[in-house]
Design a protein around this motif. Structure first.
Motif, PDB file in Angstrom:
ATOM      1  N   GLU A   1     -17.747 -31.680 -26.332  1.00 45.78           N
ATOM      2  CA  GLU A   1     -17.593 -30.175 -25.234  1.00 45.78           C
ATOM      3  C   GLU A   1     -16.826 -29.292 -26.822  1.00 45.78           C
ATOM      4  O   GLU A   1     -15.942 -28.616 -26.612  1.00 45.78           O
ATOM      5  CB  GLU A   1     -16.311 -29.926 -24.580  1.00 45.78           C
ATOM      6  CG  GLU A   1     -16.571 -30.554 -23.142  1.00 45.78           C
ATOM      7  CD  GLU A   1     -17.172 -29.757 -22.431  1.00 45.78           C
ATOM      8  OE1 GLU A   1     -17.535 -28.914 -22.724  1.00 45.78           O
ATOM      9  OE2 GLU A   1     -18.274 -30.838 -22.035  1.00 45.78           O
TER      10      GLU A   1
ATOM     11  N   SER B   1     -11.688 -19.638 -27.629  1.00 43.43           N
ATOM     12  CA  SER B   1     -11.823 -19.616 -26.204  1.00 43.43           C
ATOM     13  C   SER B   1     -12.758 -18.254 -25.986  1.00 43.43           C
ATOM     14  O   SER B   1     -13.561 -17.859 -24.770  1.00 43.43           O
ATOM     15  CB  SER B   1     -10.016 -19.113 -25.411  1.00 43.43           C
ATOM     16  OG  SER B   1     -10.136 -17.608 -26.373  1.00 43.43           O
ATOM     17  N   GLU B   2     -13.031 -17.604 -27.022  1.00 34.90           N
ATOM     18  CA  GLU B   2     -14.131 -16.672 -26.636  1.00 34.90           C
ATOM     19  C   GLU B   2     -15.574 -17.173 -26.756  1.00 34.90           C
ATOM     20  O   GLU B   2     -16.638 -16.433 -26.457  1.00 34.90           O
ATOM     21  CB  GLU B   2     -13.927 -15.699 -27.600  1.00 34.90           C
ATOM     22  CG  GLU B   2     -12.024 -15.078 -27.409  1.00 34.90           C
ATOM     23  CD  GLU B   2     -12.453 -14.120 -29.137  1.00 34.90           C
ATOM     24  OE1 GLU B   2     -13.462 -13.248 -28.709  1.00 34.90           O
ATOM     25  OE2 GLU B   2     -11.312 -13.978 -29.228  1.00 34.90           O
ATOM     26  N   LEU B   3     -15.349 -18.541 -27.219  1.00 26.44           N
ATOM     27  CA  LEU B   3     -16.913 -19.150 -27.362  1.00 26.44           C
ATOM     28  C   LEU B   3     -18.051 -20.135 -26.477  1.00 26.44           C
ATOM     29  O   LEU B   3     -17.018 -20.124 -25.219  1.00 26.44           O
ATOM     30  CB  LEU B   3     -17.000 -19.990 -28.427  1.00 26.44           C
ATOM     31  CG  LEU B   3     -16.229 -19.709 -29.912  1.00 26.44           C
ATOM     32  CD1 LEU B   3     -16.124 -20.983 -31.076  1.00 26.44           C
ATOM     33  CD2 LEU B   3     -17.311 -18.630 -30.640  1.00 26.44           C
ATOM     34  N   SER B   4     -19.225 -19.469 -26.033  1.00 24.84           N
ATOM     35  CA  SER B   4     -19.803 -20.000 -25.412  1.00 24.84           C
ATOM     36  C   SER B   4     -20.032 -21.526 -26.143  1.00 24.84           C
ATOM     37  O   SER B   4     -19.444 -21.620 -26.623  1.00 24.84           O
ATOM     38  CB  SER B   4     -21.161 -19.210 -25.444  1.00 24.84           C
ATOM     39  OG  SER B   4     -22.104 -19.661 -26.397  1.00 24.84           O
ATOM     40  N   GLY B   5     -20.721 -22.319 -24.577  1.00 28.39           N
ATOM     41  CA  GLY B   5     -20.265 -22.967 -24.843  1.00 28.39           C
ATOM     42  C   GLY B   5     -21.676 -24.474 -25.862  1.00 28.39           C
ATOM     43  O   GLY B   5     -21.164 -25.119 -27.385  1.00 28.39           O
TER      44      GLY B   5
ATOM     45  N   ARG C   1     -19.878 -23.015 -29.177  1.00 24.98           N
ATOM     46  CA  ARG C   1     -18.927 -24.350 -29.466  1.00 24.98           C
ATOM     47  C   ARG C   1     -19.082 -25.043 -30.518  1.00 24.98           C
ATOM     48  O   ARG C   1     -19.184 -26.004 -31.383  1.00 24.98           O
ATOM     49  CB  ARG C   1     -18.212 -24.395 -27.927  1.00 24.98           C
ATOM     50  CG  ARG C   1     -17.143 -23.518 -27.431  1.00 24.98           C
ATOM     51  CD  ARG C   1     -16.698 -24.431 -26.884  1.00 24.98           C
ATOM     52  NE  ARG C   1     -15.484 -24.779 -26.331  1.00 24.98           N
ATOM     53  CZ  ARG C   1     -14.256 -24.443 -26.583  1.00 24.98           C
ATOM     54  NH1 ARG C   1     -13.559 -24.117 -26.567  1.00 24.98           N
ATOM     55  NH2 ARG C   1     -13.034 -25.856 -27.111  1.00 24.98           N
TER      56      ARG C   1
ATOM     57  N   LEU D   1     -25.674 -27.730 -21.253  1.00 24.40           N
ATOM     58  CA  LEU D   1     -26.466 -26.363 -22.144  1.00 24.40           C
ATOM     59  C   LEU D   1     -27.004 -26.181 -20.970  1.00 24.40           C
ATOM     60  O   LEU D   1     -28.179 -27.142 -20.391  1.00 24.40           O
ATOM     61  CB  LEU D   1     -26.536 -26.547 -23.424  1.00 24.40           C
ATOM     62  CG  LEU D   1     -25.429 -27.039 -23.763  1.00 24.40           C
ATOM     63  CD1 LEU D   1     -25.401 -26.798 -25.546  1.00 24.40           C
ATOM     64  CD2 LEU D   1     -24.481 -25.324 -24.090  1.00 24.40           C
ATOM     65  N   ASP D   2     -27.820 -24.670 -21.082  1.00 26.54           N
ATOM     66  CA  ASP D   2     -29.242 -24.380 -20.544  1.00 26.54           C
ATOM     67  C   ASP D   2     -30.520 -25.415 -20.904  1.00 26.54           C
ATOM     68  O   ASP D   2     -29.821 -25.152 -22.453  1.00 26.54           O
ATOM     69  CB  ASP D   2     -29.303 -23.311 -20.394  1.00 26.54           C
ATOM     70  CG  ASP D   2     -28.977 -22.722 -21.019  1.00 26.54           C
ATOM     71  OD1 ASP D   2     -30.388 -22.341 -22.180  1.00 26.54           O
ATOM     72  OD2 ASP D   2     -28.084 -21.953 -21.796  1.00 26.54           O
TER      73      ASP D   2
ATOM     74  N   THR E   1     -30.523 -23.112 -24.617  1.00 26.05           N
ATOM     75  CA  THR E   1     -29.518 -23.332 -25.535  1.00 26.05           C
ATOM     76  C   THR E   1     -29.633 -25.129 -26.411  1.00 26.05           C
ATOM     77  O   THR E   1     -29.860 -24.963 -27.468  1.00 26.05           O
ATOM     78  CB  THR E   1     -28.415 -22.821 -24.906  1.00 26.05           C
ATOM     79  OG1 THR E   1     -28.312 -21.784 -24.131  1.00 26.05           O
ATOM     80  CG2 THR E   1     -26.828 -22.683 -26.207  1.00 26.05           C
TER      81      THR E   1
END
Lengths: 266, 265
Positions: B104, B154-158, B161, B186-187, B190
């Motif tokens: 993660e 905390s503002e970042l998407s998976g 990150r 992840l999709d 991504t």
């Protein structure tokens, strides 16, 4: 490899349970001393993270002044209220000041301040390190060739150990001030006599041993909090368990060690 | 089942030592044998991917490579040096050869993106603040993330990150990069971007890569060789094209995404 149920006697089950609990206790004690030993070992090694030390000292020390001060002040006030009424029964009101100052500096301020810090800081150390453990941030530190005890535990334990004595000094002052306010303001004691009696039997040794106690309690509660956090397992629930147990264990160990320290220091 | 560890498709290099060698590695957790005699070798500059079901022991194996977990038995050799028998100070030194990206991201949430990537540079180099900022920008550019230095983690998407995690892993120019499930959660788009970043990093950096994943698409995109881990053992190692045609019924089911009856993840 069938573990076909060999009927176990209740005695076997009892001894098993005792054995398991004993092992758990040994494990906990071992972990505590592992963290303590490594903290001391890494404290004197480079790099010295001054900024992190200062940040932790502000968090433990400066930010705790209100809660510790309030606790001490009200304890001094209650002490004055209780002892004044009791001592008045045999016309010994004059000794209220001495009782308040001696009991605060020798016992109440160090223990109560440490218990408050165990609740405020011990829990947050366990939660912080526990979250870092379960989200692999501690593994990430290892992976970046950084010893987590050096980077995380040393400044936290160091700051708590160093900041507890000044906090207790403040608690002493505010506690005595609280007692003075109640005795003089509410009970009508003579202010000059109260002030004289406050210091009449108070030895510098009383104050210093209280401050030494505070430093030892700071060390114990911070190592307990860090140990609980550092060895957290089991996700969010594990972090919750670690936090609770840091406060409970920290408080119990403070009270138990208080007895032995009092025996040694006084 | 025979351990066909064999180095199907492996280029023999006339005795040159592998970058990473794992010899007869065993690990038991709470009475369960997680690793059961793992042997593998990874050559310098190679992208080695270990695939397997959840619970097969992939993460545990990866953590052994960098010394985060000590084995019960066996050895991990990095550049000819036994990591398992090194003292604490030496193993910290050996770890400096590694960069690791966690599942993660494992980003420090008390710091922003800049702080995270600058962390290893501040700990291990004497670079000035400007040099560190420049290196952080360079690392972020390599993972196609620019202008995010001041963002909180905390503002970042998976996906972001993971990429910040990659940037942090490459900051000290490691010789070996480890990726722990870089695509999990992840999709597909991504996930493709992440694979692209990994392939690009490999082209631009002179590194050896070990990735663990259960995503076969991703494995085929990034691997030079693929190893299949099952029940704590490597059951096959092959180049991607050869891996597809391995006759092992378990591997064929794994590739097809069909359930295997005797195993519950």
């Amino acid at each position: 490899m069938s573990a076909e149920a060999v009927p176990r006697s209740p005695w076997t089950a009892l001894f098993e349970r005792i054995g398991r609990h004993s092992l758990n206790v040994f494990e906990e004690v071992g972990r505590f001393f592992y963290i303590l030993y490594n903290t001391i070992h890494w404290t004197f090694r480079r790099p010295f993270d001054i900024r992190e030390w200062v940040r932790q000292m502000v968090r433990v020390g400066v930010d705790s002044i209100p809660v510790v001060g309030l606790t001490a002040m009200f304890t001094g006030m209650v002490m004055a209220l209780q002892t004044y009424r009791g001592f008045a029964r045999f016309h010994a009101e004059g000794f209220v000041a001495s009782v308040v100052s001696l009991s605060l500096t020798r016992e109440l301020a160090p223990v109560l301040a440490s218990l408050m810090i165990a609740g405020r800081i011990g829990s947050s150390l366990a939660a912080e390190l526990g979250t870092m453990r379960v989200t692999e941030q501690i593994d990430a530190l290892y992976a970046m060739a950084t010893e987590p005890i050096h980077y995380l535990v040393v400044p936290r334990v160091g700051a708590t150990t160093l900041m507890l004595p000044p906090l207790v000094a403040i608690a002493n002052g505010l506690g005595i001030f609280g007692g003075y306010g109640i005795a003089v303001g509410l009970m009508g004691a003579n202010p000059i006599m109260y002030w004289d009696k406050t210091f009449q039997f108070l030895d510098l040794n009383d104050v210093f041993s209280g401050l030494i106690k505070a430093a030892v309690f700071g060390l114990i509660l911070s190592v307990t909090g860090c140990t609980k956090g550092f060895f957290t397992t089991g996700g969010a629930e594990g972090v919750g368990r670690a936090t609770t147990s840091a406060v409970v264990m920290g408080s119990v160990v403070i009270l138990v060690s208080d007895f032995f320290l009092t025996k040694i220091l006084f | 089942m025979a351990n066909t560890r064999g180095d199907a498709g492996r280029v023999e290099q006339g005795g040159s030592a592998p970058k990473i060698a794992v010899i007869d590695l065993w690990k038991t957790f709470a009475g369960r044998e997680v690793l059961r005699g793992i042997n593998l070798e990874v050559d310098a500059g190679e992208s080695f991917v270990i695939v397997g079901q959840s619970g097969a022991g992939k993460s545990v194996l990866l953590k052994h490579l960098i010394g985060l977990i000590a084995p019960d038995q066996g050895h991990v050799i990095i550049d000819g040096e036994d990591l398992t028998n090194s003292d604490a100070a030496r193993s910290l030194e050996i770890r400096r050869k590694f960069g690791m990206s966690f599942q993660e991201g494992a980003l420090f949430d008390s710091m922003d993106v800049l702080g995270n990537i600058a962390f290893p540079l501040m700990r291990h180099t004497r670079m000035s603040g400007d040099e560190i900022a420049a290196r952080v920008r360079q690392c972020l550019a390599l993972v196609h993330l620019e202008g995010v230095e001041r963002k909180a983690t905390s503002e970042l998407s998976g996906g972001m990150r993971r990429r910040v995690g990659f940037a942090r892993a490459i900051a000290l120019q490691p010789e070996i990069l480890l990726f722990d499930e870089p695509n999990t959660g992840l999709d597909p788009i991504t996930s493709g971007v992440i694979d692209g970043v990994i392939v690009e990093m490999r082209e631009h950096l002179d590194v050896t890569m070990v990735t663990i994943t259960h995503d076969m698409k991703s494995a085929f995109r990034i691997a030079d060789r693929i190893a299949m881990l099952r029940n704590g053992q490597i059951i096959a190692t092959a180049r991607p094209e050869a891996f597809r045609s391995l006759a092992d019924p378990y591997i064929q089911k794994f590739l097809a995404g069909e359930p295997v009856e005797e195993e519950v993840a």
